[in-house]
Write an enzyme that holds these catalytic residues in place. Structure first.
Site, PDB file in Angstrom:
ATOM      1  N   LYS A 164      -3.424 -10.039  -6.726  1.00 27.55           N
ATOM      2  CA  LYS A 164      -4.716 -10.259  -6.076  1.00 27.55           C
ATOM      3  C   LYS A 164      -5.822  -9.397  -6.678  1.00 27.55           C
ATOM      4  O   LYS A 164      -5.584  -8.240  -7.004  1.00 27.55           O
ATOM      5  CB  LYS A 164      -4.529  -9.896  -4.586  1.00 27.55           C
TER       6      LYS A 164
ATOM      7  N   LYS B 168     -10.498  -4.464  -4.707  1.00 29.25           N
ATOM      8  CA  LYS B 168     -11.553  -3.495  -5.008  1.00 29.25           C
ATOM      9  C   LYS B 168     -10.987  -2.113  -5.266  1.00 29.25           C
ATOM     10  O   LYS B 168     -11.656  -1.275  -5.847  1.00 29.25           O
ATOM     11  CB  LYS B 168     -12.597  -3.464  -3.890  1.00 29.25           C
TER      12      LYS B 168
ATOM     13  N   LYS C 292       0.830  -1.216   0.000  1.00 25.50           N
ATOM     14  CA  LYS C 292       0.000   0.000   0.000  1.00 25.50           C
ATOM     15  C   LYS C 292       0.858   1.258   0.000  1.00 25.50           C
ATOM     16  O   LYS C 292       0.442   2.284  -0.534  1.00 25.50           O
ATOM     17  CB  LYS C 292      -0.973  -0.008   1.181  1.00 25.50           C
TER      18      LYS C 292
HETATM   19  P1  ATP Z   1      -8.430  -3.092  -0.527  1.00 27.04           P
HETATM   20  O1  ATP Z   1      -8.254  -3.519  -1.940  1.00 27.04           O
HETATM   21  O2  ATP Z   1      -9.191  -1.818  -0.372  1.00 27.04           O
HETATM   22  O3  ATP Z   1      -7.206  -3.173   0.305  1.00 27.04           O
HETATM   23  P2  ATP Z   1      -9.439  -5.664   0.116  1.00 27.04           P
HETATM   24  O4  ATP Z   1     -10.615  -6.052  -0.683  1.00 27.04           O
HETATM   25  O5  ATP Z   1      -8.148  -6.279  -0.159  1.00 27.04           O
HETATM   26  O6  ATP Z   1      -9.400  -4.095   0.105  1.00 27.04           O
HETATM   27  P3  ATP Z   1     -10.901  -5.995   2.660  1.00 27.04           P
HETATM   28  O7  ATP Z   1     -12.103  -5.324   2.236  1.00 27.04           O
HETATM   29  O8  ATP Z   1     -10.521  -5.548   3.999  1.00 27.04           O
HETATM   30  O9  ATP Z   1      -9.643  -5.855   1.689  1.00 27.04           O
HETATM   31  O10 ATP Z   1     -11.095  -7.561   2.620  1.00 27.04           O
HETATM   32  C1  ATP Z   1     -12.138  -8.209   3.273  1.00 27.04           C
HETATM   33  C2  ATP Z   1     -11.913  -9.692   3.227  1.00 27.04           C
HETATM   34  O11 ATP Z   1     -11.857 -10.148   1.871  1.00 27.04           O
HETATM   35  C3  ATP Z   1     -10.604 -10.144   3.876  1.00 27.04           C
HETATM   36  O12 ATP Z   1     -10.856 -11.310   4.635  1.00 27.04           O
HETATM   37  C4  ATP Z   1      -9.716 -10.458   2.730  1.00 27.04           C
HETATM   38  O13 ATP Z   1      -8.766 -11.446   3.049  1.00 27.04           O
HETATM   39  C5  ATP Z   1     -10.700 -10.959   1.685  1.00 27.04           C
HETATM   40  N1  ATP Z   1     -10.197 -10.752   0.329  1.00 27.04           N
HETATM   41  C6  ATP Z   1      -9.907  -9.560  -0.250  1.00 27.04           C
HETATM   42  N2  ATP Z   1      -9.477  -9.739  -1.518  1.00 27.04           N
HETATM   43  C7  ATP Z   1      -9.501 -11.078  -1.744  1.00 27.04           C
HETATM   44  C8  ATP Z   1      -9.175 -11.900  -2.862  1.00 27.04           C
HETATM   45  N3  ATP Z   1      -8.742 -11.377  -4.004  1.00 27.04           N
HETATM   46  N4  ATP Z   1      -9.329 -13.248  -2.750  1.00 27.04           N
HETATM   47  C9  ATP Z   1      -9.784 -13.791  -1.591  1.00 27.04           C
HETATM   48  N5  ATP Z   1     -10.097 -13.083  -0.502  1.00 27.04           N
HETATM   49  C10 ATP Z   1      -9.968 -11.733  -0.550  1.00 27.04           C
END
Ligand code: ATP
Ligand code: LTN
Length: 331
Positions: free
Chosen positions: A196, A199, A114
């Site tokens: 990964k 969002k 980040k």
């Molecule tokens: P950002 O991209 O804003 O950092 P994020 O989507 O990675 O956000 P969170 O919204 O906090 O992060 O994630 C919520 C949950 O979704 C967490 O348990 C995280 O591990 C899971 N998660 C996020 N992205 C993935 C992915 N690509 N595959 C599987 N699990 C995910």
């Protein structure tokens, strides 16, 4: 008090939730709600580690709650709440920061990622983010934490902080276990399958959101990157695009990778991609419809947040008091 084991997890209202969030986290949340006492939090305090527009942040906090409900979480069985409405998270976060070493925080890969992506705003909150996450979990003496693979390192840190505190002051915190799904623990980007699905990605073709319209979902799956071979075979090193699509299919259909491989052993890439797109649309359509209904009733969502902040506080406050007493604060 219930004698069920306790679960805590959180999702940031930092954008529109993706298929990765659904398969890695939300889908599993609803599978756990009968066997465990579950707290699912909208972690808005975490989301401001990256700059957020105030109005949009409010709307996204409602949206995460609406998605929790639309994905099948029963609001009576689970405590679905907003982190900033329970002040114990920030308070315990401060205390635990004094039991966390900079050396530990320096190793966190999410911080490094980040910092690279937001080089103009590498703030203190981004750095101590994992301490607040440890506070979220430990405040409720949670036994288990359902998360995607990317959060495993943060959970390890939470365990270390808890053990350190317990060693100094005697048994206080429960040492939490991670719960990581077998398939789709790490859903990858559709265009760049070596990273990964996120969002907050700048390229919208890299992700599919949970509430996206079916035509757009199909278009993105048709365009998904594959490889120059023609065999639908699971090989994450040499065929990351195809393997990611197989993972997604297996997870939305709740079948194994082996069953997926068998089903598509004679299929062409084009047909396979359409099948994955259709399976995703089928899984997400009822969720989108329920979500749209719920978002039209902010009054209801507000009342749930208010009611559940009280339920969460009933569990959080005794822990915080116990911690303060042990540290030597006058309570
Ligand atoms: P950002 O991209 O804003 O950092 P994020 O989507 O990675 O956000 P969170 O919204 O906090 O992060 O994630 C919520 C949950 O979704 C967490 O348990 C995280 O591990 C899971 N998660 C996020 N992205 C993935 C992915 N690509 N595959 C599987 N699990 C995910
Ligand atoms: N850090 C997590 C979100 C999160 C969380 C938590 C997950 C904040 N607090 C407590 C599980 C338990 C993320 O970025 N996905």
């Amino acid at each position: 008090m219930s004698d069920k084991k306790r679960i805590f997890s959180g999702v940031q209202p930092s954008g529109n939730l993706t298929l990765g969030n659904y398969l890695g986290a939300l889908k599993n949340f609803s599978l756990l709600q009968d066997e465990y006492e579950c707290l699912y939090c909208v972690v808005d305090l975490h989301s401001i580690t990256v700059r957020q527009d105030p109005l949009l942040l409010k709307d996204r906090s409602y949206a995460v709650l609406a998605l929790y409900l639309a994905c099948g979480l029963d609001p009576d069985k689970n405590i679905l709440f907003l982190q900033s409405q329970v002040s114990g998270h920030a308070e315990l976060g401060w205390a635990l920061g004094c039991y966390t070493y900079m050396g530990e925080l320096n190793r966190m890969t999410q911080f490094k990622d980040k910092s690279r992506r937001h080089a103009d705003n590498i703030n203190g909150g981004l750095y101590t983010y994992p301490v607040l996450m440890a506070a979220d979990i430990l405040l409720y003496k949670s036994d288990m934490v359902p998360i995607g693979q990317d959060q495993k390192q943060h959970l390890e840190l939470a365990r270390n902080i808890a053990e350190r505190f317990n060693n100094i002051y005697g048994d206080t915190f429960v040492i939490p276990e991670p719960f990581i799904p077998k398939t789709a623990a790490r859903v990858m980007s559709l265009q760049e399958p070596d990273k990964k699905m996120s969002k907050s990605d700048d390229n919208a073709n890299n992700f599919v959101t949970i509430t996206e319209d079916p035509a757009s979902i199909m278009k993105k799956f048709k365009k998904a990157v594959t490889d120059s071979e023609s065999e639908v075979r699971f090989d994450e090193v040499n065929k990351p695009g195809i393997s990611n699509l197989m993972n997604i299919y297996a997870a939305v259909k709740s079948i194994s990778i082996e069953e997926t491989a068998k089903e598509f052993e004679n299929s062409r890439y084009g047909d396979f991609k359409m099948a994955v797109g259709n399976a995703v649309v089928d899984a997400l359509t009822p969720i989108r419809e329920k979500y749209n209904e719920l978002m039209n009733d902010k009054g209801y969502l507000d009342s749930l947040f208010k009611k559940n902040a009280l339920r969460a506080k009933e569990i959080a406050e005794p822990t915080l008091k116990e911690v303060y007493e042990k540290i030597g604060f006058i309570v």
